[in-house]
Design a protein around this motif. Sequence first.
Motif, PDB file in Angstrom:
ATOM      1  N   MET A  24       0.824  -1.213   0.000  1.00  7.31           N
ATOM      2  CA  MET A  24       0.000   0.000   0.000  1.00  7.31           C
ATOM      3  C   MET A  24       0.857   1.261   0.000  1.00  7.31           C
ATOM      4  N   GLN A  25       2.033   1.189   0.637  1.00 10.91           N
ATOM      5  CA  GLN A  25       2.897   2.359   0.652  1.00 10.91           C
ATOM      6  C   GLN A  25       3.380   2.701  -0.750  1.00 10.91           C
ATOM      7  N   ARG A  26       3.578   1.657  -1.603  1.00 13.86           N
ATOM      8  CA  ARG A  26       4.021   1.917  -2.958  1.00 13.86           C
ATOM      9  C   ARG A  26       2.885   2.419  -3.830  1.00 13.86           C
ATOM     10  N   LEU A  27       1.644   2.006  -3.491  1.00 14.63           N
ATOM     11  CA  LEU A  27       0.500   2.431  -4.296  1.00 14.63           C
ATOM     12  C   LEU A  27       0.131   3.886  -4.033  1.00 14.63           C
ATOM     13  N   GLY A  28       0.490   4.396  -2.853  1.00  9.25           N
ATOM     14  CA  GLY A  28       0.141   5.777  -2.529  1.00  9.25           C
ATOM     15  C   GLY A  28       0.691   6.773  -3.529  1.00  9.25           C
ATOM     16  N   PRO A  29       2.021   6.783  -3.788  1.00  6.11           N
ATOM     17  CA  PRO A  29       2.563   7.704  -4.799  1.00  6.11           C
ATOM     18  C   PRO A  29       1.981   7.478  -6.189  1.00  6.11           C
ATOM     19  N   LEU A  30       1.646   6.197  -6.519  1.00  3.87           N
ATOM     20  CA  LEU A  30       1.072   5.921  -7.841  1.00  3.87           C
ATOM     21  C   LEU A  30      -0.291   6.583  -7.980  1.00  3.87           C
ATOM     22  N   PHE A  31      -1.151   6.414  -6.974  1.00  3.97           N
ATOM     23  CA  PHE A  31      -2.466   7.051  -7.025  1.00  3.97           C
ATOM     24  C   PHE A  31      -2.341   8.577  -7.008  1.00  3.97           C
ATOM     25  N   ALA A  32      -1.373   9.079  -6.232  1.00  2.26           N
ATOM     26  CA  ALA A  32      -1.164  10.528  -6.199  1.00  2.26           C
ATOM     27  C   ALA A  32      -0.698  11.039  -7.560  1.00  2.26           C
ATOM     28  N   THR A  33       0.163  10.265  -8.233  1.00  2.00           N
ATOM     29  CA  THR A  33       0.623  10.668  -9.563  1.00  2.00           C
ATOM     30  C   THR A  33      -0.532  10.709 -10.548  1.00  2.00           C
ATOM     31  N   ILE A  34      -1.412   9.683 -10.493  1.00  2.00           N
ATOM     32  CA  ILE A  34      -2.569   9.663 -11.382  1.00  2.00           C
ATOM     33  C   ILE A  34      -3.467  10.864 -11.114  1.00  2.00           C
ATOM     34  N   ALA A  35      -3.660  11.197  -9.824  1.00  3.13           N
ATOM     35  CA  ALA A  35      -4.479  12.369  -9.498  1.00  3.13           C
ATOM     36  C   ALA A  35      -3.855  13.646 -10.050  1.00  3.13           C
ATOM     37  N   HIS A  36      -2.532  13.770  -9.933  1.00  2.78           N
ATOM     38  CA  HIS A  36      -1.841  14.941 -10.488  1.00  2.78           C
ATOM     39  C   HIS A  36      -2.043  15.015 -11.998  1.00  2.78           C
ATOM     40  N   LEU A  37      -1.920  13.868 -12.665  1.00  6.89           N
ATOM     41  CA  LEU A  37      -2.065  13.871 -14.120  1.00  6.89           C
ATOM     42  C   LEU A  37      -3.478  14.240 -14.541  1.00  6.89           C
ATOM     43  N   VAL A  38      -4.454  13.767 -13.786  1.00  5.42           N
ATOM     44  CA  VAL A  38      -5.842  14.124 -14.112  1.00  5.42           C
ATOM     45  C   VAL A  38      -6.048  15.632 -14.003  1.00  5.42           C
ATOM     46  N   VAL A  39      -5.513  16.228 -12.932  1.00  2.00           N
ATOM     47  CA  VAL A  39      -5.672  17.679 -12.755  1.00  2.00           C
ATOM     48  C   VAL A  39      -4.913  18.439 -13.831  1.00  2.00           C
ATOM     49  N   LEU A  40      -3.649  18.042 -14.094  1.00  3.71           N
ATOM     50  CA  LEU A  40      -2.863  18.738 -15.114  1.00  3.71           C
ATOM     51  C   LEU A  40      -3.439  18.529 -16.502  1.00  3.71           C
ATOM     52  N   GLY A  41      -4.005  17.340 -16.750  1.00  6.15           N
ATOM     53  CA  GLY A  41      -4.643  17.132 -18.044  1.00  6.15           C
ATOM     54  C   GLY A  41      -5.830  18.036 -18.255  1.00  6.15           C
TER      55      GLY A  41
END
Length: 407
Positions: free
Chosen positions: A1-18
Amino acid sequence: MQRLGPLFATIAHLVVLGSIGLPILALLLTFVALGAGLLIVVVGVLFLALALLAMFGVAWFERERIAALYDAPVPPAVLRGSHRTDWLRIPHRLLRIVSDGAHWRAILSFALASLLGAFVLSLLPLVGLGIPLAFAPLGEAERVRIPLTSIAVPVEWAPLLGILALAAGVAGTVGLAIAHRGVALGLLVPDERAQLEARALHERERRQGVVQAADYDRTRIERDLHDGVQPRLVSIAMQLGMARDRIETDPEGAKRLIDEAHASSKNAVIELRQVARGIHVAVLDDRGLDAAVSALAARSAIPVEVDARLERRCSRESETAVYFAIAEGITNAQKHARASRIRVSIRTREHALWARIEDDGIGGAERLPGGGIDGLANRVAGVGGTLTLASPVGGPTAIEVDVPCAS
């Protein structure tokens, strides 16, 4: 789960930047185009200036975003200064800022992240499409229409299509998130070799600064002894010799010479104390930087306002470097600036000790090789800090010192 946290955060960043990144870039390009087209008038310069400020705002945001998202050692944004003091100082500083590749790499990272975010937004509908298709057999319909299209497929095919759509959407989104991490860190975080080279260069400059500062201090002490204390001691010796020759023939005259030698010896002691103060400041060790600077201000012939807000003590080396920078700033203002007021501000920041010395004099101060300001800059560099001089002709003059505050 600790590794998935940055992945989900990255996806959220990409959605906002997109969603907002590409419109922001389009707006910046519009300002640049308007500025270039209207460059012959003042409005064009204004548009270009606004575009430049906005670009570096985006670059700062991108650095902070990547540093916080991946806990990465992204170098902070640095607006390069200019050593010039004439009317070309501002254009020269702007040119140095514009030519700094670190800013453009941050803007490129933002643009690529926005583009990847747009692709992520196009993949998310596949996830929303795959889920209902995967569970379509639970219904009673014999054929299932694919959402957002007019295509209908047999219900037996729907789970396979749903799983494929879901897998494509998830895999594509995760792949773009991983690609974003690699691209952003590659652009903004120096590689190990570059970090080692930068560290070696910094240490070499620091060592050179220590050597130059020591040489400057040695020269200054020799000059003070040669021009001040030494002539006075020679004068005392001559007065005592003359008194010895007259002590039998002219006792009163010999007494006056002895009194003059006595007064001169007191002045010599004062001058020796001043020279010693230039080597080591006892009050700095005993009572801290605030008290030492206050003592400087009390001895100044020009009113000095001291605003010191020091929450903690720093290392002796850091406090000494800042003290001598303040002392040199006050001395220069007295001797050369024709100032009527001096203001000294001192602060302890998160990991630094910062000071600013400003006077209302005529300005025009320069950092010349072997000069006082150059010696100060070398002393500050020797403890890993920086010294910035701003002294346009006509004034005011401001010296800022920023050194690490190691306790």
